[in-house]
Structures are given as C-alpha cells and as structure tokens.
Design a protein around this motif. Structure first.
Motif, PDB file in Angstrom:
ATOM      1  N   LYS A   1     -40.338  35.915 -31.056  1.00 23.83           N
ATOM      2  CA  LYS A   1     -40.609  37.315 -31.392  1.00 23.83           C
ATOM      3  C   LYS A   1     -41.888  37.805 -30.717  1.00 23.83           C
ATOM      4  O   LYS A   1     -42.885  37.094 -30.663  1.00 23.83           O
TER       5      LYS A   1
ATOM      6  N   THR B   1     -36.725  40.334 -30.232  1.00 17.06           N
ATOM      7  CA  THR B   1     -36.383  38.981 -30.664  1.00 17.06           C
ATOM      8  C   THR B   1     -35.537  38.375 -29.562  1.00 17.06           C
ATOM      9  O   THR B   1     -34.501  38.936 -29.197  1.00 17.06           O
TER      10      THR B   1
ATOM     11  N   PRO C   1     -43.619  37.326 -44.177  1.00 19.30           N
ATOM     12  CA  PRO C   1     -44.307  37.641 -42.918  1.00 19.30           C
ATOM     13  C   PRO C   1     -45.670  38.298 -43.107  1.00 19.30           C
ATOM     14  O   PRO C   1     -46.500  38.243 -42.210  1.00 19.30           O
TER      15      PRO C   1
ATOM     16  N   VAL D   1     -46.007  41.420 -33.881  1.00 24.79           N
ATOM     17  CA  VAL D   1     -44.593  41.355 -34.253  1.00 24.79           C
ATOM     18  C   VAL D   1     -44.297  42.502 -35.199  1.00 24.79           C
ATOM     19  O   VAL D   1     -44.984  42.690 -36.197  1.00 24.79           O
ATOM     20  N   GLU D   2     -43.271  43.275 -34.862  1.00 21.43           N
ATOM     21  CA  GLU D   2     -42.837  44.364 -35.727  1.00 21.43           C
ATOM     22  C   GLU D   2     -41.492  43.968 -36.336  1.00 21.43           C
ATOM     23  O   GLU D   2     -40.536  43.695 -35.620  1.00 21.43           O
ATOM     24  N   TRP D   3     -41.446  43.950 -37.650  1.00 25.32           N
ATOM     25  CA  TRP D   3     -40.223  43.573 -38.365  1.00 25.32           C
ATOM     26  C   TRP D   3     -39.362  44.810 -38.593  1.00 25.32           C
ATOM     27  O   TRP D   3     -39.890  45.896 -38.837  1.00 25.32           O
TER      28      TRP D   3
ATOM     29  N   GLN E   1     -37.310  47.629 -40.418  1.00 25.64           N
ATOM     30  CA  GLN E   1     -37.477  48.217 -41.741  1.00 25.64           C
ATOM     31  C   GLN E   1     -36.364  49.221 -41.972  1.00 25.64           C
ATOM     32  O   GLN E   1     -35.867  49.836 -41.034  1.00 25.64           O
TER      33      GLN E   1
END
Length: 151
Positions: free
Chosen positions: A21, A26, A86, A137-139, A141
């Motif tokens: 990531k 990813t 995270p 890292v951007e998850w 949402q």
C-alpha cells in the motif's frame, strides 16, 4: 497421466500473496518469501513503473499531486502495529544490511498488508518522535452522501 500433458507447477509455502500500500494504491504481488527484500523491491518498482508511469497518488483529496516512481530507489516497508486497527500506525520492518532479510524473516505471511515509502533524502520526511519513515496510506471510506441521495 497422458503423454505430453504437463502438470501445473505446485505452489509452495515459499510463495505468498502480499498487498503493498502507498497513498490510495494497493498493489497485489505474488512474491517469494525466501528471497531477499532487495529482490521484492526490484519487482515492486518494476510493477510501479509499468502500471503508474505518471506517478503514485497519495490522496484522493489531491489526485493531481503525484509521487514519481524512480528507476531505482531505496524503499522502506512497514506492517500495521495492530493488524485490526490502522489508526495505530505502522511498524517499520528491519530489512537488514542491503535489504538481505527475507519477507519470512520479517514476519510477512500470505495475504499480509505491507506499506511502503520511498526512503527519505533528509530527516524532514521522518517522524519526529520515533525516527520512523512516514507511510502515506489512505484507506477506503464510505461516502455518506451516496446513502443520503437514495430515494
């Protein structure tokens, strides 16, 4: 067995699938867990250069800002401090001198999530408290506006 029919190559425990990531990206790679991390880095850079020739996007808020992927780079890697949370941040992996440690030796298992960062040129890119690389890292949402628009 029929003559001339080749059996598929068996996959062994030494080959694992890892999710790397960076920013909004990813990258799924199938790697040799017993190869040195320098080999993993080379494979990852090859994929990044091929798939993202214009660079990597750090944030969906600023999609035009991209991090260029150099031809050769030192990468640092990290795993989640708490695998289910995270928000607790990333723990840098100890790759050894010249990245000779293997993913197995670093505790990477099949389906692991591993963040990567380009090694900083100076201390401005380091976390002030711990001296660790900062993993961007951007998850994903949920977009609550999408739910509000439904009839």
């Amino acid at each position: 067995m029929l003559p001339g029919l080749a059996l598929p190559t068996d996959v062994d425990d030494a080959h694992i699938s890892v999710r790397f990531k960076y920013g909004i990206h990813t990258i799924f790679l199938f790697i040799d867990a017993l190869a040195p991390f320098s080999s993993v880095t080379q494979d990852l850079l090859e994929v990044l250069k091929d798939r993202y020739p214009d660079g990597l996007t750090k944030s969906s808020a600023t999609p035009d800002e991209r991090t260029p992927v150099p031809d050769a780079a030192n990468l640092t890697y990290g795993v989640l401090r708490v695998p289910t949370d995270p928000s607790k941040g990333w723990k840098p992996l100890k790759l050894g001198e010249d990245a000779t440690n293997t993913p197995s030796k670093c505790g990477i298992k099949d389906n692991s999530i591993v963040a990567f960062a380009f090694a900083p040129d100076d201390e401005d890119d380091m976390d002030a408290e711990e001296g660790d690389a900062v993993f961007e890292v951007e998850w994903p949402q949920e977009d609550e506006e999408l739910y509000e628009q439904r009839p």
